[in-house]
Design an enzyme around this catalytic site. Structure first.
Site, PDB file in Angstrom:
ATOM      1  N   ASP A  49       0.811  -1.222   0.000  1.00 23.17           N
ATOM      2  CA  ASP A  49       0.000   0.000   0.000  1.00 23.17           C
ATOM      3  C   ASP A  49       0.841   1.268   0.000  1.00 23.17           C
ATOM      4  OD1 ASP A  49       0.939  -0.453   2.565  1.00 23.17           O
ATOM      5  OD2 ASP A  49      -1.029  -0.762   3.462  1.00 23.17           O
TER       6      ASP A  49
ATOM      7  N   ASN B 233      -7.978  -3.156  13.816  1.00 22.73           N
ATOM      8  CA  ASN B 233      -9.352  -3.498  13.421  1.00 22.73           C
ATOM      9  C   ASN B 233      -9.380  -4.673  12.443  1.00 22.73           C
ATOM     10  OD1 ASN B 233      -8.328  -2.335  11.153  1.00 22.73           O
ATOM     11  ND2 ASN B 233      -9.755  -0.610  11.069  1.00 22.73           N
TER      12      ASN B 233
ATOM     13  N   HIS C 294      -7.399  -4.927   9.735  1.00 32.65           N
ATOM     14  CA  HIS C 294      -7.046  -4.633   8.339  1.00 32.65           C
ATOM     15  C   HIS C 294      -5.723  -5.279   7.947  1.00 32.65           C
ATOM     16  CE1 HIS C 294      -5.080  -0.557   9.575  1.00 32.65           C
ATOM     17  NE2 HIS C 294      -4.106  -1.310   9.149  1.00 32.65           N
TER      18      HIS C 294
ATOM     19  N   GLU D 253      -9.677  -2.091   4.812  1.00 33.70           N
ATOM     20  CA  GLU D 253     -10.385  -1.791   6.057  1.00 33.70           C
ATOM     21  C   GLU D 253     -11.654  -2.644   6.171  1.00 33.70           C
ATOM     22  OE1 GLU D 253      -9.004  -0.086   8.276  1.00 33.70           O
ATOM     23  OE2 GLU D 253      -8.525   1.970   7.715  1.00 33.70           O
TER      24      GLU D 253
HETATM   25  C1  GLP Z   1      -0.772   0.210   8.737  1.00 31.01           C
HETATM   26  C2  GLP Z   1      -0.393  -0.493   7.401  1.00 31.01           C
HETATM   27  C3  GLP Z   1      -0.568  -1.984   7.501  1.00 31.01           C
HETATM   28  C4  GLP Z   1       0.010  -2.443   8.819  1.00 31.01           C
HETATM   29  C5  GLP Z   1      -0.869  -1.962   9.941  1.00 31.01           C
HETATM   30  C6  GLP Z   1      -0.364  -2.300  11.330  1.00 31.01           C
HETATM   31  O1  GLP Z   1      -1.810   1.105   8.638  1.00 31.01           O
HETATM   32  N1  GLP Z   1      -1.064  -0.027   6.234  1.00 31.01           N
HETATM   33  O2  GLP Z   1       0.034  -2.617   6.393  1.00 31.01           O
HETATM   34  O3  GLP Z   1       0.060  -3.854   8.873  1.00 31.01           O
HETATM   35  O4  GLP Z   1      -1.176  -0.596   9.811  1.00 31.01           O
HETATM   36  O5  GLP Z   1       0.704  -1.491  11.687  1.00 31.01           O
HETATM   37  P1  GLP Z   1       1.655  -1.789  12.885  1.00 31.01           P
HETATM   38  O6  GLP Z   1       2.490  -2.945  12.478  1.00 31.01           O
HETATM   39  O7  GLP Z   1       2.462  -0.536  13.055  1.00 31.01           O
HETATM   40  O8  GLP Z   1       0.790  -2.079  14.066  1.00 31.01           O
END
Ligand code: GLP
Length: 245
Positions: free
Chosen positions: A67, A136, A138, A143
């Site tokens: 992304d 959540n 994702h 989402e």
């Molecule tokens: C972000 C990214 C995801 C990631 C998630 C969790 O928004 N777009 O690809 O897996 O949130 O992030 P973290 O590993 O910092 O908890």
């Protein structure tokens, strides 16, 4: 679904790097699907160490990231392009022309999505997809919603995701409200999937996503249907799954 228990973040990162290293060693010209966020940073650090020790060669590897924020230029230190360069690409012998992310600055969002799906197709699909897990549920920026989106699409980020990502920006208003993300069908088409998750704050969603119903309200739950998924979770992230493993 293979759930591997790691002691802590460091152990999780080491175990994840073992799997990615094996992929690169067995197929030097592989396609890796890569993720951002704090979860994979330790994994990238381990991969860099192995490269520096002469055990890994990235020269034939291709990468496609999950992304990118919409509207952030590449040189913005919060863009995922910047993140990947900072945490991996600049520190190993990967060919920059074989590292791909959605183009966050393409004004026409449909064109941006089409172009990215075309790139993923042209590299021949993903051998190993690395994922983190949002609070959540994702994955990438898919989402919670009423359907699983198939291909690359532009998403309105949920309030919870905006809040979670505020820590990286000067203030909440600076957090982009939209992002481009690979779709669920593309993620599910990867040959192998590796999800890393750590910390007690993820324990509830780990239980719901991997032991509950498969539902687009918890996008990561779809991974239960993939034939080759490894989840590497530390003890804290698995603390609500006692007796289920
Ligand atoms: C972000 C990214 C995801 C990631 C998630 C969790 O928004 N777009 O690809 O897996 O949130 O992030 P973290 O590993 O910092 O908890």
């Amino acid at each position: 679904m293979n759930i591997v228990k790691a002691k802590d973040y460091h152990d999780m990162s080491r175990k994840a790097a073992n799997m990615i290293s094996a992929q690169i060693i067995l197929k030097p010209a592989c396609v890796l699907g890569l993720a951002t966020g704090s979860s994979p940073i330790g994994t990238y650090e381990e991969l860099i160490k192995r490269y520096q020790d002469g055990d890994l060669d990235f020269s034939q590897v291709t990468t496609v990231n999950l992304d990118e924020y919409r509207g952030l230029p590449r040189e913005n230190d919060q863009s995922y392009y910047y993140f990947m360069n900072e945490h991996l690409f600049q520190k190993v012998n990967i060919d920059a022309s074989r590292t791909f992310l959605p183009d966050g600055m393409e004004a026409d969002h449909e064109a941006a999505c089409k172009k990215y799906d075309g790139i993923i197709r042209s590299v021949g699909g993903v051998d190993l997809q690395l994922l983190g897990l949002g609070h959540n549920g994702h994955i990438g920026f898919n989402e919670p919603g009423n359907v699983f989106e198939k291909g690359t699409h532009c998403v309105d980020l949920s309030e919870r995701t905006i809040q979670a990502n505020t820590r990286f920006f000067a203030s909440e208003k600076d957090v982009p409200r939209q992002a481009y993300t690979m779709g669920i069908q593309t993620i599910m088409a990867a040959d192998k999937i590796l999800l890393v998750v750590s910390g007690e704050d993820k324990a509830e969603i780990v239980k719901a996503a991997f032991f509950g119903d498969v539902t687009p309200q918890i996008p990561a739950s779809v991974l239960q249907l993939h034939r080759n998924v490894t989840v590497i979770a530390d003890e804290a992230a698995l603390s609500k799954c006692e007796g289920m493993l």
